[in-house]
Design a protein around this motif. Structure first.
Motif: not given
Lengths: 789, 175, 335
Positions: A280, A284, A687, A689, A692-696, A700-701, C123-124, C127, C131-133, C304
């Motif tokens: 991850e 990211s 991907m 937003k 921020y990385t949506l598919n780490p 999904d990658y 996706l959100y 994970q 530090y993300q979301f 996705h």
């Protein structure tokens, strides 16, 4: 050399047995007693001022041995590029502000992962949010949020310019005026990651006066230089140890913060510290490739001859300079190599945004710019009623041509590549077939071609390689080389070369590699120069050892050197083969009669010995290499026109890689690049937003699986020319072949469907709505016709 | 919504380690593990067999594949405690002393290895396939190896290696 | 690597397992194959105090019941279903859907019940949130929805992505649920709440114990498709299952069951499309209309990286093809 026994043959990998039995030691497999776990605190914001950092609670947590922030560093900056124009620009930990999500702010060392995680959570950081910018076109606008001030030497009134490359030759305006046809298009490439299976991992152990480091890298000497500088240690105090490396693809060059942090934490704690990046984090916060936007204006004569080209490239380079200023230089380079362009104006901008920093990625600009140029060339050909093969042959460079930067393409095999690719694939019979006469059903097949060229061994620190060949008393050899085997097979190739030059068996060659204390310097496994640069250094070193053996034998046998030859660890007289001395005897003789001298060979190599430096990134002035490889690649794709789902069915790579030292390893490079390119074309996308990385993750990658591989055929065009007397005239094969095939897939999708995609990836969605737009247009056209009638 | 307010064991409590017996490559090992320890951690850290690779550590790449009672499993998302009393095979157990298995030889012969990081997991998935299906079709091979990502080779050489090892007419390309 | 501690229990029987769950008052999670649970624990999306492992309980072999239905132990591994002669003969769509799950190792590890009880995905959400979301979303008990910021509190549009569930719903399967109170049986559809926050209609102390697939009527055809980008090791962009029955005349569709998964908080049955097929001649035009209606009716959520528009088109095309296939398999006019 008349007969070749080792080079030119597909020997099994030297490292193969270790890799199929689990014995190969990668960085994560190195264990030291008392090792602490390091963990990084990363920015949760794309752009923010750091008002305050308080590590006291983290430090007080039982089990925590050290916590560092930028205040615990020497404040020495580093950068992928470090030149007077582009000085080092990045600190090892964030100072005052963060410019991307995941940026490293602090690091802890603790007794275990759970404690390290807790410690990171206990570090208090107060942020003041700053406006962020993600689109390079927005970022360039004066008044945009400032990631960093624009480069002082870039005159344009743009914001956030990290660097600019520009060059011009001929008279572009006149060129366009003299053109029969001018076309302008805009292309975009997207964000992709490298996808190395082995995560970034570093183990550092400070022993009071020595920093021992094991790290997953692409070149030990670059790592040593950057670590020593940022730690403010002499180079001799830093030792990068050899480990096997589980894939890199460009993503493990340069200094990474975790490498510094592991080292610094070890210095503070006196214990070994290991930092492993989670997948991850790699997705990211670490470095990916570089999305380019490319505007291309091309003027041609009626017969397709290129007269003038104007190109503008904009790179979304993320929060620091990284390799962003290199890719805009290289995009120019990959423009100028394959085709003659009498008049060209090029400008490339590297634009700061609030994304993570960018790294080189296999092809480093070539896939993007070749996709754009080759797509446009097909459009031009169609507009002019010329076929895709003819327009390429019309413009392809010929052997011996000089490039605008003063380089020479030498035996460039491009024309042969294009011809053979067309012939072997049945290109002209297949091209346009399904569009002309759509078959039953929903599957359409298309064919496309793309051309590329790549340089090898360009001058970047440390600019050259040295190899030492130490003869053992029994006539076998130990080879000391700084080359690192990242999977490309460097140890095998070097062994073949040494075996050939010394006339000893593959098993008689033992490689000691990639250790900055015991092996000589090496350019590293990047810049596509390992086989050419280090390979030739190995040839020199082995030849040097052989010459010493022959010299001793000459004395001992009383036969002139010119009449001696070597075979199977024996020096013998070519006139009287019974006059012979084994290597064992020769070495013993050397020691006995020459002050104890044993036999050690040295070899050195560097591209362009007469060239002082690498070319200017800003002006492109200066030579680049003497080593250009060319290729033409054909893709055949299938598209389901009801769903837009597309796949690569067959790839053909025809290339001029010079002399293939190990054809099966060359084939392995080709297949790997086809796979990576089809991922680029159809599947993979990081991907994001708002930074921020949506598919780490790898679900999904979507990197290709075994289901997606196409038939991959290949042919090398002019090997025979090299076979005669030039078995070491090797060229690049490790990264140039991700490019032509990408363009070929774009052109094949068009051929199958009539849908021209100017941006990667070619998703089912884009293809389907391209088809629907075409349908709509056709309906409209027929309606207008009806009305007109 | 997920019950995230609960956070594992209450503060102050530590999960007890338990003794787990694993028969790894024919040898019994007893390791003391907490429930949260994964099989890949037990194999690499407690038992010390580092041939099994940790890559994504979330069950998405197959690099850590080992055979548990003959089945290929993702050791990074398998709890070691769940394997108590079971037979575990890793890449270190494939060769018979110095003699490599036919599959290992075929990987060398076909150039099915580059960086080597996916190789141990790939070999384990392929070994499980060949034990179940000695002459697999190409489709069976794809299905049986789909959970193992490889970024270097592009897979064709790997398929050829499995075909060679299963005696289906594929000849070595390297010597 | 899981960075928090928990306890683990290994009951020897299903009854012991549910007794334990009852006693633990929702502090426990059931560990079957672990392919969904363990990654979610690693990401700290779920932090149970105790895992109740089913690893010590051997699943029963699939068996035919007196009424011809197939009973499959929910503890069975997906790979076993995929390989079972009985399942392949009596419920081939179930075998095919099991074969579509994840990658080879996931199918060797994952169980039928575990696959049904997987968390919904976004996706959100899927994970770590170091530090993300970092601020929790509704599904994590927080106060926001990242992908759909205007969603009202407690509305979560995560999608439920089981490959097996749509097949079971199309097959009209029932689920046997065990708790300390005993066994209850529900239709496969009723296992789902339709709420992304908590997609399963299961109490914390309940366990999916078995799946019962009714014997197909004569002249029944089926078809299954999982739309993906790379053909394996992937959750579907859409998962479609169809079962269709022809009337005695062999020309009229007696009824159809369609289930579409991965595009909503639960697998969806497009009721209007199913109705339009019943008692009608399944000609190409009608099948195409039904597929188009179903794609609309399902109203897919963008997920996705796939847009709603594309998902509708993808579903429409593949569903039409599946319907044609199912009619063929039922021995219909197109066969």
């Amino acid at each position: 050399m008349s007969e070749l026994n080792y080079v030119g043959k597909s020997w099994r990998r030297k490292d193969g047995p270790d890799k199929v039995t689990g014995k190969a030691v990668y960085t994560q497999d190195v264990k030291l007693p008392g090792t602490l776990v390091g963990r990084i605190l990363r920015s949760p914001h794309p752009h923010a001022r750091i008002v305050r950092i308080d590590t006291s609670r983290a430090k007080a947590l039982p089990g925590v041995k050290a916590v560092i922030t930028v205040d615990d560093t020497k404040g020495i900056k580093h950068g992928f590029v470090e030149t007077p124009r582009y000085p080092a620009d990045q600190e090892v930990l964030a100072r005052d502000k963060v410019v991307h999500v995941g940026e490293e702010i602090a690091a802890v060392a603790a007794i275990d992962q759970a404690t390290a995680l807790k410690a990171v959570e206990l570090i208090e950081v107060e942020y003041e949010h700053l406006p962020a910018v993600f689109d390079p076109l927005q970022a360039m606008k004066p008044g945009a949020p400032e990631v960093h001030p624009s480069h002082p030497k870039v005159a344009d009134p743009y914001a956030n310019i990290g660097g600019k490359s520009e060059t011009e030759w001929g008279d572009v305006e006149r060129g366009f005026a003299e053109s029969d046809y001018v076309r302008e298009d805009r292309f975009e490439s997207h964000l992709r990651t490298h996808g190395y299976l082995e995560p970034h991992v570093t183990l550092a152990h400070w022993e009071g006066d020595k920093m021992n480091v094991w790290t997953s890298s692409m070149g030990a000497f670059v790592k040593r230089a950057k670590l020593a500088r940022t730690l403010d240690l002499p180079y001799s105090a830093v030792r990068i140890h050899k480990t096997y490396v589980g894939g890199t693809f460009g993503g493990k060059i340069d200094l990474y913060s975790h490498e510094y942090c592991a080292a610094r934490l070890s210095m503070i704690t006196g214990r070994p510290v290991r930092i492993v990046a989670s997948r991850e984090e790699i997705f990211s916060a670490f470095r990916h490739g570089q999305p380019l936007a490319m505007e291309i204006k091309t003027g041609v004569k009626k017969d397709g001859t290129i007269v003038a080209q104007q190109i503008r490239v904009i790179n979304n380079s993320g929060g620091f300079r990284g390799s962003g200023v290199v890719v805009i230089f290289l995009a120019w380079g990959f423009t100028m190599i394959p085709y003659r362009i009498p008049n060209l104006r090029y400008e490339g901008f590297s634009v700061y945004t609030n994304y993570p920093v960018r790294a080189p990625q296999r092809g480093h600009g070539a896939p993007q710019i070749r996709f754009a140029i080759e797509s446009q060339l097909d459009r031009i050909a169609e507009d002019l009623g010329i076929d895709p093969i003819a327009i390429r042959l019309r413009n392809a460079r010929l052997p011996g041509e000089a490039l605008p930067n003063g380089d020479n393409v030498h035996q460039a095999g491009l024309v042969d590549c294009i011809k053979m690719a067309a012939e072997k694939s049945g290109f002209l019979e297949k091209h346009g077939r399904d569009r002309g006469a759509p078959p039953q059903g929903t599957i359409r097949r298309g064919i496309g071609i793309g051309v590329s060229a790549y340089m090898g061994g360009t001058l970047i620190y440390p600019n050259g390689s040295a190899v030492i060949v130490k003869m053992n008393d029994d006539g076998s050899a130990v080879v000391l080389t700084g080359a690192i085997d990242i999977g490309q097979g460097s140890e095998t190739v070097i062994s073949q070369i040494v075996a050939e030059e010394l006339a000893i068996g593959m098993d008689d060659v033992k490689i000691i590699s990639s250790d900055t204390d015991t092996t000589p310097q090496d350019i590293g496994a990047w810049i596509s120069g390992m086989t050419y640069v280090t390979g030739n250094a190995a040839r020199q070193a082995a030849g040097n050892a052989r010459d010493k053996l022959i010299a001793v034998a000459s004395e001992k046998l009383g036969v002139p050197v010119s009449e001696l030859a070597v075979k199977d660890k024996v020096v013998f007289s070519t006139r009287d083969p019974s006059a012979r001395l084994t290597y064992r005897q020769a070495i013993a003789a050397s020691i006995a009669t020459h002050r104890g001298d044993t036999v050690i060979g040295e070899g050195y190599w560097r591209t362009m010995r007469d060239e002082p430096n690498h070319p200017s990134l800003a002006t492109t002035k200066g030579r680049w290499t003497e080593n250009y490889a060319f290729s033409a690649q054909v893709a055949e794709v299938e598209v389901d026109i009801e769903t837009g789902e597309a796949r690569l069915v067959k790839a053909l790579t025809v290339h001029d890689c010079g002399f293939p030292v190990n054809p099966a390893l060359v084939k392995g490079q080709i297949d790997g690049q086809i796979s990576m390119a089809l991922g680029h074309a159809f599947m993979e996308e990081v991907m994001t937003k708002d930074g921020y990385t949506l598919n780490p993750n790898w679900l999904d990658y979507r990197m290709p699986t075994i289901h997606n591989m196409a038939i991959s055929e290949d042919a090398d065009v002019i090997t025979e020319q090299y076979r005669v007397g030039e078995p070491y005239r090797t060229k690049e094969v490790g990264e140039g072949l991700v490019s032509g095939i990408l363009a070929a897939m774009a052109n094949a999708v068009y051929d199958a469907t009539g849908v021209r995609l100017n941006s990667t990836p070619f998703t089912a969605e884009k293809i389907l709505y391209g088809l629907k737009a075409l349908e709509f247009k056709q309906k409209q056209a027929s309606r207008e016709e009806t009305v007109g009638a | 919504m997920l019950d995230v307010t609960k956070s594992g064991l209450g503060t102050g409590t530590r999960a007890q380690s338990r003794l787990v017996s694993l028969q790894v490559n024919g040898e019994w090992h007893e390791v003391a593990v907490k429930p949260r320890v994964t099989l890949v951690e037990a194999i690499r850290d407690a038992i010390g067999l580092t041939g099994t690779k940790a890559s994504c550590e979330s069950g998405t790449c197959g690099a850590c594949t080992v055979l548990v009672d003959g089945r290929p499993v993702l050791a990074c998302i398998t709890l070691a405690i769940e394997c108590d009393g079971k037979e575990v095979r890793t890449v270190e157990g494939l060769a018979d002393g110095e003699k490599l298995s036919a599959l290992q030889e075929a990987f060398l012969d076909q150039g099915a290895i580059q960086c080597g990081f996916c190789t141990p997991g790939m070999l384990m998935s392929a070994t499980a396939l060949l034990e179940r299906s000695p002459r697999p079709t190409r489709e069976e091979i794809n299905k049986a190896l789909e959970g193992n990502l490889c970024r270097c080779t592009g897979y064709n050489a790997i398929v050829d290696a499995v075909l060679q090892a299963s005696d289906q007419g594929v000849k070595p390309v390297m010597k | 690597m899981i960075l928090f501690d928990f306890e683990l229990e290994r009951p020897g029987t299903p009854a012991d397992a549910v007794a334990l769950l009852e006693r633990l008052h929702g502090d426990a999670r059931v560990l079957a194959g672990g392919t969904d649970l363990v990654p979610n624990m690693r990401a700290e999306l779920i932090k149970p105090g105790v895992l109740v492992s089913l690893g010590a309980i051997a699943p029963e072999a699939p068996a035919t019941l007196p009424d011809g239905a197939l009973r499959i132990d929910a503890f069975s591994r997906l790979a076993e279903l995929e390989r079972s002669e009985l399942v392949r003969a009596r419920a081939p769509m179930l075998a095919e859907s099991a074969r579509a799950v994840g990658g080879n190792q996931v199918r060797e590890m994952g169980t039928l019940g575990g696959n049904l009880c997987q968390e919904s995905r976004c996706l959100y959400f899927n994970q770590r949130h170091d530090y993300q979301f970092a601020a929790p979303c509704y599904k994590l008990g927080g106060d926001r929805c990242y992908p759909f910021p205007t969603n009202k509190r407690d509305t979560c549009w995560s999608v439920y992505m089981s490959d097996v569930a749509p097949a079971l719903i199309a097959l009209g399967a029932e689920i046997e649920i065990l708790s300390a109170k005993g066994i209850r049986r529900i239709s496969a559809e009723d296992l789902f709440t339709g709420n992304g926050l908590r997609p399963l209609a299961l109490d914390a102390a309940e366990l999916v114990r078995a799946v019962i697939v009714p014997a197909p009527a004569p002249r029944t055809g089926w078809a299954f498709h999982k739309s993906t980008v790379r053909g394996g090791l992937e959750f579907g962009m859409a998962v479609i299952a169809v079962r269709l029955e022809l009337a005695g005349d062999g020309k009229t569709c007696a009824g159809a069951r369609i289930a579409i998964g991965a595009v909503r908080e639960r697998p969806v049955r497009p009721a209007a499309a199913e109705r339009a097929l019943a008692d009608a001649a399944p000609d190409d035009a009608r099948l195409a209309d039904a597929a188009a209606a179903a794609a609309k009716e399902v109203n897919p959520l963008p997920h996705h990286g796939f847009t709603k528009r594309y998902l509708m088109d993808n579903i429409r095309v593949h569903l039409r093809r599946l319907l044609v296939r199912a009619v063929e398999r039922a021995g219909g006019p197109q066969a």
